[in-house]
Structure formats: structure tokens, C-alpha cells
Design a protein around this motif. Structure first.
Motif, short mmCIF file in Angstrom:
data_model
loop_
_atom_site.label_atom_id
_atom_site.label_comp_id
_atom_site.label_asym_id
_atom_site.label_seq_id
_atom_site.Cartn_x
_atom_site.Cartn_y
_atom_site.Cartn_z
N THR A 127 76.04 111.48 -18.55
CA THR A 127 76.58 112.02 -17.68
C THR A 127 76.09 111.74 -16.23
O THR A 127 76.69 111.24 -15.42
CB THR A 127 76.90 113.48 -17.68
N ARG A 128 74.99 111.93 -16.31
CA ARG A 128 74.23 111.54 -14.72
C ARG A 128 73.63 110.14 -14.65
O ARG A 128 73.09 109.91 -13.62
CB ARG A 128 73.03 112.78 -14.56
N HIS A 151 72.33 118.77 0.64
CA HIS A 151 73.49 118.91 -0.11
C HIS A 151 73.84 119.97 -1.03
O HIS A 151 74.09 119.89 -2.13
CB HIS A 151 73.66 117.48 -0.78
N LYS A 154 76.85 120.72 -3.75
CA LYS A 154 77.76 119.59 -3.74
C LYS A 154 77.33 118.66 -4.63
O LYS A 154 76.19 118.51 -5.26
CB LYS A 154 77.93 118.89 -2.55
N TRP A 155 78.46 117.79 -5.11
CA TRP A 155 78.25 116.61 -5.82
C TRP A 155 78.08 115.36 -4.71
O TRP A 155 78.40 115.47 -3.68
CB TRP A 155 79.55 116.29 -6.42
N SER A 166 79.56 112.78 -0.27
CA SER A 166 79.40 114.13 -1.07
C SER A 166 80.71 114.90 -0.98
O SER A 166 81.45 114.69 0.19
CB SER A 166 78.33 114.82 -0.35
N THR A 169 83.66 118.76 -5.44
CA THR A 169 83.92 118.74 -6.58
C THR A 169 83.64 117.11 -7.23
O THR A 169 83.94 116.39 -6.15
CB THR A 169 85.18 119.02 -7.13
N LEU A 170 83.43 116.79 -8.18
CA LEU A 170 83.24 115.41 -8.99
C LEU A 170 84.50 114.67 -8.78
O LEU A 170 84.69 113.56 -8.22
CB LEU A 170 82.82 115.64 -10.19
N LEU A 173 85.22 113.70 -4.96
CA LEU A 173 84.19 112.83 -4.63
C LEU A 173 84.50 111.04 -5.41
O LEU A 173 84.44 110.09 -4.74
CB LEU A 173 82.75 113.06 -5.18
N PHE A 185 76.32 109.73 -9.61
CA PHE A 185 77.14 110.88 -9.24
C PHE A 185 76.25 111.97 -9.74
O PHE A 185 75.69 112.02 -10.90
CB PHE A 185 78.52 111.07 -9.79
N TRP A 186 75.75 112.97 -8.85
CA TRP A 186 74.89 114.10 -9.09
C TRP A 186 75.34 115.33 -8.44
O TRP A 186 75.57 115.26 -7.33
CB TRP A 186 73.61 113.58 -8.54
N ARG A 187 75.24 116.51 -9.26
CA ARG A 187 75.59 117.96 -8.62
C ARG A 187 74.45 118.42 -8.33
O ARG A 187 73.46 118.62 -8.98
CB ARG A 187 76.39 118.70 -9.71
#
Length: 193
Positions: A127-128, A151, A154-155, A166, A169-170, A173, A185-187
Motif C-alpha cells: 500500500t505505501r 501535513h 493529510k495524504w 496533498s 483523502t487518497l 489526491l 502516497f502516504w497518510r
């Protein structure tokens, strides 16, 4: 892939998880795991030792959240393993930015705990896109503390040198990023208190 396992209770579970993980691969890359006391976080930060993932035993005590915050600032993916489920603690930890919360009491033998930790690590990597060779992952890891402040909640979408965008939500973004090659992509967790 380097994994650090924190065992504040010294109950031996993390040593067993370490043994299991050392026979596990993620994307054909073997995992390297070490067991440490939570106080080692300061030394890791001081010596700039990089770990991609941390797994920490927790007893669901509110005071432990203050120990988890510096861990989240130092290591991008943090997984908690708890002896019993405590939903309010889990929610607070996840809001801080913890990747996963695993119930160790699910099995008396603990056998499936190892598999669930390995599965969580695999999911985090997928995922990351946490990969040792990824320039974007290395850049986020190196700048994680300042990015978490800038951030919070935030994503972010980052390449190897900057945050390119940023959003809350994913989905939002992902719609704004046309080219995703080399993008991570990172929360980010909520802002530390």
C-alpha cells in the motif's frame, strides 16, 4: 527491509515474531528484524539508523501513547500488537498514525500472531510502497518529522525530492496526480501534541 520490534514488557513474544519474520520475504526481499526496548528510539534517531517498519508490543495503557509518538516520528510504518482489544486505545493510536493494531490474544499459541504481523508488513509495503530502493520512500523517511508537522492528517504524494501535492483523502489526491510513476502516497499522522 529492516524491521525493529519493541518489547517493553520483555515477555518474549517479539523474539518469537523476530524468528518468524527472518524466514519471511516481502517482494522477494528478506526481512531483517531486531528486538529492542522502546527507549532505543532516541538512540535510533541520534545515530540516524533507518528502519522501514516498527512493531511494538502494547498493553493499551494511555501513557504508552507518549512512547508511540516519537516512534511514529522516527519510523514510517508502526504496527502495534496488544494482548487484548481495547477499542478506545486502538482508535487513539490509529489517529496518531499507527498502521495496524493486532490482537495477540486471538490465539493462545500465538502462531497466527506471527502470520498477522507478516501480513500487515506485506500490506504496508504494498500500500505505501515502502521499499528500501525507492527514492520517494527514502526521502519521506528522512523528512518524516517535518512532513508530519506540515501535513498532519493529510495524504501526501511525494517524489524523491518534494511533496508534489496533498489532500484530505487518497481519492482526492489520486485524482489530481496524473503521473504516478515514482510517486509515493502516504497518510500523515495527526499533529503531535
Amino acid at each position: 527491509m529492516r524491521v525493529i520490534l519493541f518489547d517493553p514488557t520483555n515477555n518474549g513474544v517479539m523474539n518469537q515474531v523476530k524468528d518468524f519474520l527472518e524466514h519471511t520475504t516481502v517482494d522477494e526481499t528478506p526481512l531483517s528484524a531486531v528486538v529492542a526496548h522502546p527507549g532505543a528510539v532516541e538512540q535510533i534517531q541520534r545515530d540516524q539508523v533507518q528502519f522501514e517498519i516498527a512493531v511494538r508490543w502494547t498493553n493499551n495503557e494511555t501513557s504508552e501513547l507518549s512512547d508511540i509518538r516519537p516512534l511514529l516520528a522516527a519510523i514510517p510504518v508502526v504496527i502495534l500488537v496488544a494482548p487484548i482489544v481495547d477499542a478506545p486505545f486502538c482508535v487513539r493510536a490509529m489517529r496518531l498514525g499507527v498502521w495496524d493494531y493486532i490482537n495477540a490474544a486471538h490465539s493462545r499459541s500465538g502462531g497466527d500472531v506471527y502470520q498477522r504481523v507478516a501480513a500487515s508488513i506485506q500490506e504496508a509495503c504494498t500500500t505505501r510502497r515502502v521499499r528500501q530502493g525507492s527514492p520517494a520512500a527514502q526521502w519521506v523517511h528522512k523528512n518524516y518529522a517535518s512532513l508530519a508537522k506540515q501535513h498532519a492528517t493529510k495524504w501526501i504524494a511525494a517524489n524523491g525530492t518534494e511533496v508534489v501535492d496533498s489532500a484530505a483523502t487518497l481519492d482526492e489526491l489520486a485524482q489530481r496526480i496524473a503521473q504516478t510513476d515514482g510517486i509515493l502516497f502516504w497518510r500523515m499522522p495527526e499533529r503531535p501534541e
